[in-house]
Each structure stands twice: as C-alpha cells, then as structure tokens.
Design a protein around this motif. Structure first.
Motif, mmCIF file in Angstrom:
data_model
loop_
_atom_site.group_PDB
_atom_site.id
_atom_site.type_symbol
_atom_site.label_atom_id
_atom_site.label_comp_id
_atom_site.label_asym_id
_atom_site.label_seq_id
_atom_site.Cartn_x
_atom_site.Cartn_y
_atom_site.Cartn_z
ATOM 1 N N LEU A 69 5.473 -2.113 -24.481
ATOM 2 C CA LEU A 69 4.124 -2.493 -24.064
ATOM 3 C C LEU A 69 3.843 -2.156 -22.605
ATOM 4 O O LEU A 69 2.686 -2.007 -22.213
ATOM 5 C CB LEU A 69 3.894 -3.986 -24.328
ATOM 6 C CG LEU A 69 3.801 -4.345 -25.823
ATOM 7 C CD1 LEU A 69 3.783 -5.838 -26.024
ATOM 8 C CD2 LEU A 69 2.573 -3.695 -26.468
ATOM 9 N N ASN A 72 2.747 1.376 -23.237
ATOM 10 C CA ASN A 72 1.460 1.409 -23.945
ATOM 11 C C ASN A 72 1.036 -0.030 -24.287
ATOM 12 O O ASN A 72 1.396 -0.569 -25.337
ATOM 13 C CB ASN A 72 1.589 2.244 -25.232
ATOM 14 C CG ASN A 72 0.289 2.309 -26.008
ATOM 15 O OD1 ASN A 72 -0.732 1.739 -25.606
ATOM 16 N ND2 ASN A 72 0.305 3.002 -27.139
ATOM 17 N N PRO A 73 0.284 -0.672 -23.384
ATOM 18 C CA PRO A 73 -0.104 -2.091 -23.568
ATOM 19 C C PRO A 73 -0.944 -2.361 -24.810
ATOM 20 O O PRO A 73 -1.058 -3.499 -25.234
ATOM 21 C CB PRO A 73 -0.910 -2.408 -22.299
ATOM 22 C CG PRO A 73 -0.569 -1.333 -21.322
ATOM 23 C CD PRO A 73 -0.229 -0.118 -22.139
ATOM 24 N N ARG A 74 -1.517 -1.313 -25.407
ATOM 25 C CA ARG A 74 -2.400 -1.513 -26.562
ATOM 26 C C ARG A 74 -1.723 -1.152 -27.884
ATOM 27 O O ARG A 74 -2.371 -1.038 -28.909
ATOM 28 C CB ARG A 74 -3.678 -0.680 -26.382
ATOM 29 C CG ARG A 74 -4.451 -1.061 -25.124
ATOM 30 C CD ARG A 74 -5.748 -0.321 -25.010
ATOM 31 N NE ARG A 74 -6.642 -0.629 -26.115
ATOM 32 C CZ ARG A 74 -7.844 -0.089 -26.274
ATOM 33 N NH1 ARG A 74 -8.290 0.795 -25.417
ATOM 34 N NH2 ARG A 74 -8.589 -0.420 -27.312
ATOM 35 N N LYS A 75 -0.419 -1.000 -27.862
ATOM 36 C CA LYS A 75 0.335 -0.608 -29.069
ATOM 37 C C LYS A 75 0.406 -1.795 -30.028
ATOM 38 O O LYS A 75 1.205 -2.711 -29.858
ATOM 39 C CB LYS A 75 1.721 -0.123 -28.654
ATOM 40 C CG LYS A 75 2.491 0.517 -29.794
ATOM 41 C CD LYS A 75 3.666 1.304 -29.265
ATOM 42 C CE LYS A 75 4.510 1.864 -30.390
ATOM 43 N NZ LYS A 75 3.755 2.561 -31.426
ATOM 44 N N HIS A 76 -0.428 -1.763 -31.051
ATOM 45 C CA HIS A 76 -0.600 -2.949 -31.912
ATOM 46 C C HIS A 76 0.654 -3.321 -32.697
ATOM 47 O O HIS A 76 0.931 -4.499 -32.900
ATOM 48 C CB HIS A 76 -1.813 -2.804 -32.841
ATOM 49 C CG HIS A 76 -1.771 -1.615 -33.743
ATOM 50 N ND1 HIS A 76 -1.090 -1.597 -34.929
ATOM 51 C CD2 HIS A 76 -2.341 -0.386 -33.622
ATOM 52 C CE1 HIS A 76 -1.241 -0.429 -35.517
ATOM 53 N NE2 HIS A 76 -1.995 0.346 -34.739
ATOM 54 N N LEU A 79 2.879 -5.183 -30.369
ATOM 55 C CA LEU A 79 2.309 -6.526 -30.134
ATOM 56 C C LEU A 79 2.631 -7.449 -31.312
ATOM 57 O O LEU A 79 3.033 -8.598 -31.131
ATOM 58 C CB LEU A 79 0.789 -6.430 -29.955
ATOM 59 C CG LEU A 79 0.300 -5.816 -28.634
ATOM 60 C CD1 LEU A 79 -1.167 -5.402 -28.746
ATOM 61 C CD2 LEU A 79 0.492 -6.797 -27.482
ATOM 62 N N TYR A 109 0.115 -12.887 -29.023
ATOM 63 C CA TYR A 109 0.452 -11.505 -29.375
ATOM 64 C C TYR A 109 -0.168 -11.093 -30.710
ATOM 65 O O TYR A 109 -0.629 -9.967 -30.864
ATOM 66 C CB TYR A 109 1.967 -11.299 -29.384
ATOM 67 C CG TYR A 109 2.528 -11.188 -27.984
ATOM 68 C CD1 TYR A 109 2.205 -10.105 -27.166
ATOM 69 C CD2 TYR A 109 3.358 -12.180 -27.464
ATOM 70 C CE1 TYR A 109 2.697 -9.998 -25.879
ATOM 71 C CE2 TYR A 109 3.858 -12.081 -26.165
ATOM 72 C CZ TYR A 109 3.523 -10.990 -25.384
ATOM 73 O OH TYR A 109 4.002 -10.885 -24.100
ATOM 74 N N LYS A 112 -3.786 -10.337 -30.027
ATOM 75 C CA LYS A 112 -3.951 -9.025 -29.385
ATOM 76 C C LYS A 112 -3.763 -7.886 -30.393
ATOM 77 O O LYS A 112 -4.507 -6.911 -30.377
ATOM 78 C CB LYS A 112 -2.947 -8.867 -28.233
ATOM 79 C CG LYS A 112 -3.302 -9.674 -26.999
ATOM 80 C CD LYS A 112 -2.245 -9.477 -25.910
ATOM 81 C CE LYS A 112 -2.544 -10.320 -24.689
ATOM 82 N NZ LYS A 112 -1.472 -10.243 -23.682
ATOM 83 N N GLU A 115 -6.804 -7.588 -32.450
ATOM 84 C CA GLU A 115 -7.913 -6.987 -31.700
ATOM 85 C C GLU A 115 -7.754 -5.470 -31.606
ATOM 86 O O GLU A 115 -8.740 -4.731 -31.645
ATOM 87 C CB GLU A 115 -7.990 -7.595 -30.287
ATOM 88 C CG GLU A 115 -8.538 -9.010 -30.279
ATOM 89 C CD GLU A 115 -8.323 -9.722 -28.942
ATOM 90 O OE1 GLU A 115 -7.775 -9.085 -27.998
ATOM 91 O OE2 GLU A 115 -8.686 -10.906 -28.836
ATOM 92 N N GLU A 116 -6.506 -5.028 -31.469
ATOM 93 C CA GLU A 116 -6.245 -3.581 -31.350
ATOM 94 C C GLU A 116 -6.351 -2.858 -32.697
ATOM 95 O O GLU A 116 -6.617 -1.666 -32.740
ATOM 96 C CB GLU A 116 -4.855 -3.335 -30.743
ATOM 97 C CG GLU A 116 -4.711 -3.758 -29.292
ATOM 98 C CD GLU A 116 -5.686 -3.051 -28.358
ATOM 99 O OE1 GLU A 116 -6.099 -1.911 -28.656
ATOM 100 O OE2 GLU A 116 -6.049 -3.647 -27.324
ATOM 101 N N ASP A 117 -6.111 -3.594 -33.785
ATOM 102 C CA ASP A 117 -6.198 -2.983 -35.124
ATOM 103 C C ASP A 117 -7.004 -3.918 -36.036
ATOM 104 O O ASP A 117 -6.456 -4.578 -36.911
ATOM 105 C CB ASP A 117 -4.786 -2.759 -35.678
ATOM 106 C CG ASP A 117 -4.796 -1.960 -36.980
ATOM 107 O OD1 ASP A 117 -5.824 -1.317 -37.280
ATOM 108 O OD2 ASP A 117 -3.787 -1.980 -37.706
#
Length: 205
Positions: A69, A72-76, A79, A109, A112, A115-117
């Motif tokens: 993360l 890549n902080p947005r890696k669902h 998360l 988590y 998050k 939210e990303e997927d």
C-alpha cells in the motif's frame, strides 16, 4: 481423508506462493502485486500454525501488505487482505480492547477496499460482518468462550437453561462465523486467481 489431502495441497500451494514471492521481492521490492500475493499467502499459512507462530505470520502478512500500500495506496485487493489480517489479529487477541481495536482497523480497510472497487460483493460482505463485530464486542467474548468450551469435556454441552434462552443469539453468532468462513474461502479464491500470474515452480536440479 480427502479433506486432509486437500488441506495438504493448499498448504503446499501457499508455501510455494510465499517462496516465489520472497524470491521475486529480492529482485523487485517495488512490485505491489507480488507483495499482496506474499501477504495473502502468509495469511493463509497462518491458519496452519498455532499460538505465537500464528501471530508471527499474521504480523508479517500485515507488514508485506503495508509495503504494497505504500507503493499503491489504492490497491483494493491489498486493502481487503489487510482487513482480513486485522480480523485474524482480533480473533487471536485475548484482550477485549485489543480485539476491538483490530476489528475497527479491519472495518476501515474493508471500507477503503469497497470504495476502490465499488460493487464488489465480497468486500461489502467483509465490511458488513467486521462492522458487526466492532459494534458488539460481546460476540468476540462469546467466540472465545465457545472455543474454550470445545476443548473442555463434551458434557458441558447441555448443562444450563441459559443456552436455550440464548438460542437466537447463538444463531446470529453462527451467521457471523459463517461470514468469516466466506472470507477465508475468498482469500483462497483470490490467491487462486493470482496463481495464473505466478511463474511455474523451478525445475529440480
């Protein structure tokens, strides 16, 4: 017998995934997909361990997923796996406050990841079940009690009338535990899909 064989195959698969990820990390430490696979494999392998070894593996899984993360902080999927890792920590915790803190992190988590997927049913289910546990710490205590009573004499199964009174609560508890079984299966499915991206095992020398 079949179950034992499949469990052994599962153990071998995740051990192979772990070793492959470790080797890949040496050549490319900034591969977020590889770190996520590594964390997921460690999380699965922790289920084959007991006590301190289990805790150690979950802690290492969290470390690898945190690394993914950072890249890549947005890696669902990372998360979501991290949510599962904190859920494992919560179930391993004897202290109720520690368990509550881990469930709260898991909820964050899972939220998050959702939210990303958006629309990912597994992520939404994970969030729903984790939220239940974080809002009802007595469920965690009940699971700890049941785990302890399973190790005690079977005679304890039909001792008090309060168990009849707690029938509904018991069925709710079963629903929540089933939710976590779904999550465990989800990890297997996820790493299974990742299998196609893994290089084949090295040939014997």
């Amino acid at each position: 017998m079949d179950l034992q064989a499949s469990e052994f195959d599962r153990l071998l698969f995740f051990e192979h995934t772990r070793k492959t990820s470790e080797a890949n990390y040496a050549s490319n430490p900034l591969d977020a997909d590889n770190l996520t696979r590594w964390g997921g494999a460690l999380l699965e392998l922790s289920q084959f361990q007991n006590g301190p070894e289990c805790v150690k593996m979950v802690t290492e899984a969290i470390s690898r997923l945190d690394e993914a993360l950072e890249i890549n902080p947005r890696k669902h999927d990372a998360l979501w796996c991290l949510g599962n890792a904190h859920t494992s920590n919560a179930f391993l915790a004897v202290d109720q406050e520690m368990a509550k803190s881990s469930f709260t992190k898991a909820v964050e988590y899972f939220r998050k990841a959702s939210e990303e997927d958006p629309g990912n049913e597994l992520y939404l289910k994970s969030l729903e079940v984790a939220a239940k546990f974080s809002q009802a710490p007595d469920l965690h205590l009940e699971i700890q009690r049941q785990a302890g009573s399973q190790q005690a004499a079977p005679a304890a199964a039909s001792t008090s009338n309060t168990k009849v009174a707690k029938n509904k609560k018991s069925s709710d508890l079963k629903y929540d535990i089933c939710g976590w079984v779904i999550l465990a299966v989800g990890i297997v499915v996820w790493v299974g899909m990742a299998k196609s991206h893994l290089p084949p095992p090295p040939p014997p020398r």
